[in-house]
Design an enzyme around this catalytic site. Structure first.
Site, mmCIF file in Angstrom:
data_model
loop_
_atom_site.group_PDB
_atom_site.id
_atom_site.type_symbol
_atom_site.label_atom_id
_atom_site.label_comp_id
_atom_site.label_asym_id
_atom_site.label_seq_id
_atom_site.Cartn_x
_atom_site.Cartn_y
_atom_site.Cartn_z
ATOM 1 N N HIS A 169 -8.706 -4.438 2.689
ATOM 2 C CA HIS A 169 -9.100 -3.722 3.651
ATOM 3 C C HIS A 169 -9.570 -2.133 3.452
ATOM 4 C CE1 HIS A 169 -5.483 -1.598 4.982
ATOM 5 N NE2 HIS A 169 -4.892 -2.511 4.551
ATOM 6 N N ASP A 181 -2.317 1.616 0.577
ATOM 7 C CA ASP A 181 -2.349 0.899 1.621
ATOM 8 C C ASP A 181 -3.916 1.263 2.395
ATOM 9 O OD1 ASP A 181 -2.145 -1.160 3.893
ATOM 10 O OD2 ASP A 181 -0.872 0.154 4.967
ATOM 11 N N GLU A 215 -8.058 -3.580 9.557
ATOM 12 C CA GLU A 215 -6.731 -4.654 9.361
ATOM 13 C C GLU A 215 -5.688 -3.942 10.151
ATOM 14 O OE1 GLU A 215 -2.950 -5.603 7.217
ATOM 15 O OE2 GLU A 215 -4.041 -3.770 7.498
ATOM 16 N N GLU A 216 -5.601 -2.567 10.077
ATOM 17 C CA GLU A 216 -4.163 -1.718 10.423
ATOM 18 C C GLU A 216 -4.097 -2.010 11.750
ATOM 19 O OE1 GLU A 216 -2.149 -0.767 8.627
ATOM 20 O OE2 GLU A 216 -2.971 -0.040 6.748
ATOM 21 N N GLU A 241 -3.098 -5.848 -0.689
ATOM 22 C CA GLU A 241 -2.575 -5.306 0.010
ATOM 23 C C GLU A 241 -1.678 -3.966 -0.413
ATOM 24 O OE1 GLU A 241 -2.093 -4.084 2.933
ATOM 25 O OE2 GLU A 241 -3.021 -4.971 4.326
ATOM 26 N N HIS A 314 2.570 4.438 5.372
ATOM 27 C CA HIS A 314 1.972 4.874 6.643
ATOM 28 C C HIS A 314 2.357 6.188 6.885
ATOM 29 C CE1 HIS A 314 1.215 0.679 8.874
ATOM 30 N NE2 HIS A 314 0.754 0.876 7.737
#
Length: 962
Positions: A169, A181, A215-216, A241, A314
């Site tokens: 993604h 990520d 995706e997130e 991922e 994140h």
């Protein structure tokens, strides 16, 4: 002639050999395990054929220049950039080819949409989702694929063998740059395009590269792929991922043994089946696109991801600066090997009836077991194989010990479990002291384990977050505690009641304990498909053989009757109430030819004649524990031996007198049978578990479980030392005592966070567009959330409200925030909506639109029965509602300021039809757009990292009541 000094045996069961050899084995294995776990194999200086590492690194830097969540303008820029890169790579490969290369088809999916629900994906109530795809799909036709463009036909179906999907993604979260990520996954997929369009690497089976978007926010892009024609073609997949921010790429999950074997051929495989079981048992709550490909589509494949440190996950530290080209190469090399194996495979393992209700005809896989060795080799085998070995060990090992015990009784050499024996001729009783030390092991194990676990509760009470930045301080404390107290208790017991059977009884207890563990593990293997108990199988196998060796050693002893006759003769000549402490002299030792090769004959041994050089202290009992070590050393210098180094050394002559006939070197074989495999398997498992969990406390995870887990693993890792630990010198345990004191003080008093391990606090700003009131909030753990909130200049003490926030006992602190500037015009115009009734009173139509956004929501105070978004596709494989209805509808559009038309069907229970219409804003690439978030980032303590709480950083809403 009798030698005055005993020959030196470097592997004798004496303090120095035991201490040095066992310590060297532990250090020689633990150090490489730690190094391998943390150091990433270096990338090659020259890029291998078919890839360009320098190009990949530049692509990563470009991709991560800005936050690029789905609901941001920078996401559109990334989308366009990816299309350019894909076409550029395809064109470059075509120009460089002297022969006709594979056909490459690029699909910019701007048509697909889908309505589905969160049932089975998230832990929250059922949430309906409408999503419009922004995926990019690239198909590289395999050399054995059927020609033609079957996907252009509405009912077109692929023929031949199924293809391979590689997914990554390209959206990030709103508070992270997305380097790992999932930037590394994206550029890896770009390099796979380059690799498989390079001469010499053309795929035999078709390869589909999916750059999915969304995706997130709910695995939306993967769900949308279900509506693309290529989803009918792909039978296997590799999902790339990132759940951390660097390090090694880990094999998170795999559907079966067959597909895992391709990953196992990687140059540096890394991972364990434990991760898959953790997902299966819901210990890991987050999900990846793997869930959709496996659980929804029925595809067979793997999940490869970065997993640590989660403190950067994140956040703004998930950037190119905090990863490396080595990490890029680790994922890329694994992806090349795995994908090349899958696209080159011509067998039928991934074709045929799958038995899953017709999802895909991709065959049936077998549950697997896998784990790496030092990041350089990989073990892969079927769970059925593990189960078969488990059952065999459960049956064969006890039978072998029973048969051996019966044989020992038959030849009159079973000294274990025997208190005394009788002299057949005279009827006299002679003590064997065979029960001495029988219950010592459970005492040592129980106390050392209890003290180690007690420290887990102490740390949890005083400084529960210390593991967040100092996991090795916790490990050192636990290991030192277990080792020191096990040694101390062993020495006290050995001083009070020396026993040559300590080893045999310890292994017997370990055998019983591990047998019970293996029974439990075997049940879970069969009934629940849990494979992470593989280490118990190896553990038990080593312990079983080591225990058997202890029993076999007894065959080298004299028959108990012969021993009794000899002791009867000696007691007649040396009457003493303490005669059981007397040891045979040097002349009483059997010669090398007779020690273990024939039965004991009392006539073969002559008494030593006392001389003027005979020690007056010979055979005397120790009187103080302080002289424990020195007594052993002085005894060694006073003992003579006839050159037989295979016998039990006489410096432990306070043990049972018959122990001189035990093999002195057998311990090293037992130790090597148990310790190395335990250290390797449990050491790697322990570090893997630590990396996966040591920072989950910030997300509300239970840290007590982590501390207890480390305590238990520490005991299991050191358990192979317990049968020998009474032979350790004081040097290493004393050193570990100082380590224990130092780490305990540190763990109780040190501040738990650092620049590299910041505490994550989640931000959201909620705005009531009807009144203009807004509340900025941070969500985190006590007591640190209060320090962070009070550091923000806009916060006024009297207006802070802190309440409990859901899972994990986190706290949400809110305060009136500065008004955001996420859209132009008055804030009342940021969200537009219209509610109208239809002919059917149960159905209400909502028309919703938001300024400068493409994400809105409908929230209902009580669940609705059903809903339909105009223009949406509904897939029967993906139900969008459930028996208890829908409490929330999430609306995603590929276009900005889109208007959604949603028909909502109420239930009979909806007497009051109330809820909220809400839109979301997630673009924070420009300063002053969300000023409260800017202040939080700037003024929060240095040990705080700001991340998102929900899909939107700003949520603007209107309440409705019908």
């Amino acid at each position: 002639m009798v030698s005055s000094r005993r020959g030196f045996n470097p592997i004798a069961f004496t303090p120095w050999p035991v201490t040095i050899l066992s310590s060297l084995v532990y250090l020689a294995l633990i150090i490489p395990i730690i190094v391998v776990h943390h150091l990433v194999p270096p990338a090659p200086k020259e890029s291998p054929a078919g890839v360009d590492l320098e190009e990949a690194w530049h692509d990563l830097q470009h991709l991560t220049r800005q936050y690029h969540p789905y609901n941001s303008h920078s996401n559109d820029e990334v989308h366009q950039w990816l299309l350019k890169r894909i076409h550029a790579i395809s064109a470059t490969s075509a120009r460089s080819e002297s022969q006709s290369g594979p056909e490459v088809f690029v699909f910019d999916d701007n048509q697909t949409n889908l309505t589905f629900s969160s049932a089975g994906v998230a832990a929250t109530a059922i949430t309906g989702v409408y999503f419009e795809s922004r995926n990019i799909v690239v198909y590289i036709r395999g050399t054995e694929d059927e020609p033609g463009e079957w996907w252009k036909s509405p009912d077109g179906e692929p023929s031949g063998k199924g293809g391979v999907l590689v997914n990554a993604h390209y959206d990030s979260v709103s508070t992270g740059y997305g380097a790992t990520d999932n930037g590394v996954g994206v550029i890896t997929t770009l390099q796979l395009l380059k690799y498989f369009t390079t001469p010499g690497h053309y795929p035999r089976k078709g390869l589909v590269l999916l750059f999915n978007n969304g995706e997130e926010d709910f695995l939306n892009g993967a769900y949308a792929y279900s509506q693309h024609p290529m989803s009918k073609f792909t039978h296997t997949f590799l999902n790339l991922e990132g759940a951390g921010a660097g390090g090694r790429a880990v094999l998170f999950r795999s559907t079966d043994t067959e597909v895992t074997r391709f990953y196992g051929k990687s140059e540096h495989p890394f991972g364990t089946v434990l991760a898959r079981d953790a997902f299966k048992l819901k210990f890991i709550r987050s999900e990846t696109d793997y869930h959709v490909f496996d659980g929804v589509f029925g595809m067979r494949g793997l999940d490869v991801a970065f997993m640590e440190p989660r403190s950067r996950y994140h956040t703004d530290q998930d950037d190119a600066r905090h990863t490396s080209i080595d990490s890029v190469w680790h994922m890329l090399s694994a992806a090349i090997t795995t994908t090349e194996g899958l696209v080159s495979y011509t067998g039928d393992a991934f074709d045929g009836d799958s038995g899953d209700g017709g999802k895909l005809n991709n065959g049936i896989g077998t549950l697997g077991v896998w784990f790496d060795f030092f990041g350089s080799s990989f073990a892969v085998f079927q769970l059925n194989t593990l189960f078969g070995h488990s059952v065999a060990l459960l049956v064969v090992a006890p039978l072998l010990l029973i048969i051996t015990s019966v044989a020992l009784f038959a030849v009159d050499k079973m000294y274990m479990f025997s208190m005394y024996t009788y002299i057949s001729e005279s009827g006299g009783q002679v003590s064997l002291y065979g029960l001495r030390g029988m219950f010592r092991f459970p005492l040592i194990l129980g106390i050392s384990t209890a003290l180690t676990i007690a420290l887990a509760f102490l740390i949890m009470k005083v400084n529960p977050f210390i593991i967040y930045s100092s996991p090795y301080a916790v490990w050192s404390m636990m290991l030192s505690t277990c080792m020191f107290f096990a040694w101390f208790i062993s020495c006290v017991a050995d001083f009070a009641r020396p026993s040559a059977l300590h080893r045999a009884y310890s292994f017997s207890w370990m055998f019983g304990i591990m047998w019970v563990f293996l029974v439990i593990a075997t049940v879970y293997q069969k009934q629940h498909g849990i494979a992470s108990s593989y280490f118990i199988v190896f553990y038990f196998a080593g312990v079983a053989v080591a225990t058997w060796i202890s029993y076999l050693e007894l065959f080298g002893l004299p028959k108990t009757q012969d021993y009794a006759r000899r002791q009867g003769r000696l007691s007649d000549r040396t009457p003493s109430s303490d005669s059981h402490f007397l040891a045979p002299s040097a002349d009483e030792l059997p010669s090398s030819s007779s020690a273990a090769g024939r039965d004991f004959n009392p006539e073969d041994v002559e008494d030593e004649e006392p001389t003027e050089s005979t020690s007056l202290l010979r055979g005397q009992q120790r009187t103080t524990f302080a002289n424990y070590a020195s007594a052993r050393g002085s005894q060694e210098s006073n003992i003579s031996n006839q050159g037989n180094n295979s016998l039990h050394p006489k410096d432990h002559r306070l043990e049972q007198k018959w122990s001189i006939y035990l093999m002195s070197s057998a311990w090293i074989l037992q130790f090597l049978l148990v310790a190395p495999i335990v250290i390797i398997l449990l050491g790697q498992l322990g570090l893997f578990l630590t990396s996966a969990t040591y920072q989950i406390g910030a997300d509300g995870g239970s840290q007590l479980v982590i501390y207890i887990g480390i305590a238990v693993l520490s005991v299991l890792i050191l358990l192979p030392l317990f049968p020998f630990i009474h032979r350790f010198t004081y040097h290493i345990p004393t050193f570990l005592l100082f380590i224990l004191i130092g780490t305990l003080v540190y763990n109780l008093t040190a501040f738990p966070f650092s620049h590299s391990n910041r505490l994550k606090l989640a931000f959201v700003q909620e705005m009531d567009l009807a009144t203009g009131n807004n509340q900025a909030s941070l969500v985190g753990v006590e007591p640190y959330i209060h320090d962070a909130v009070h550091a923000i200049p806009s916060v006024q003490d009297g207006k802070i409200s802190c309440t409990s926030h859901g899972y994990g006992g986190r706290t949400k602190c809110s305060w009136p925030g500065l008004k955001p500037k996420v859209a132009e015009g008055p804030y009342k115009d940021w969200v537009s909506y219209n509610i109208s009734k239809t002919k059917d009173d149960k159905i209400t139509r909502f028309e919703v639109s938001g300024k400068n956004t493409r994400a809105c929501k409908l929230l209902f105070d009580s669940p609705i029965a059903d809903f339909h978004v105009q223009g949406s596709v509904v897939d029967k494989r993906l139900p969008h509602t459930g028996p208890k209805g829908v409490s929330e509808i999430r609306l995603w559009s590929r276009n900005w300021e889109n208007t959604w038309t949603v028909d909502v069907e109420w239930t009979k229970k909806n007497s009051e039809r109330t809820g909220k219409v809400m839109c979301l804003w997630s673009d924070d690439n420009d300063l002053h757009v969300i000023p409260e978030l800017d202040l939080a980032r700037k003024f929060a303590p240095w040990w705080v990292a700001i991340t998102k709480l929900r899909d939107g950083l700003v949520e603007g809403s209107y309440s409705f009541k019908l």
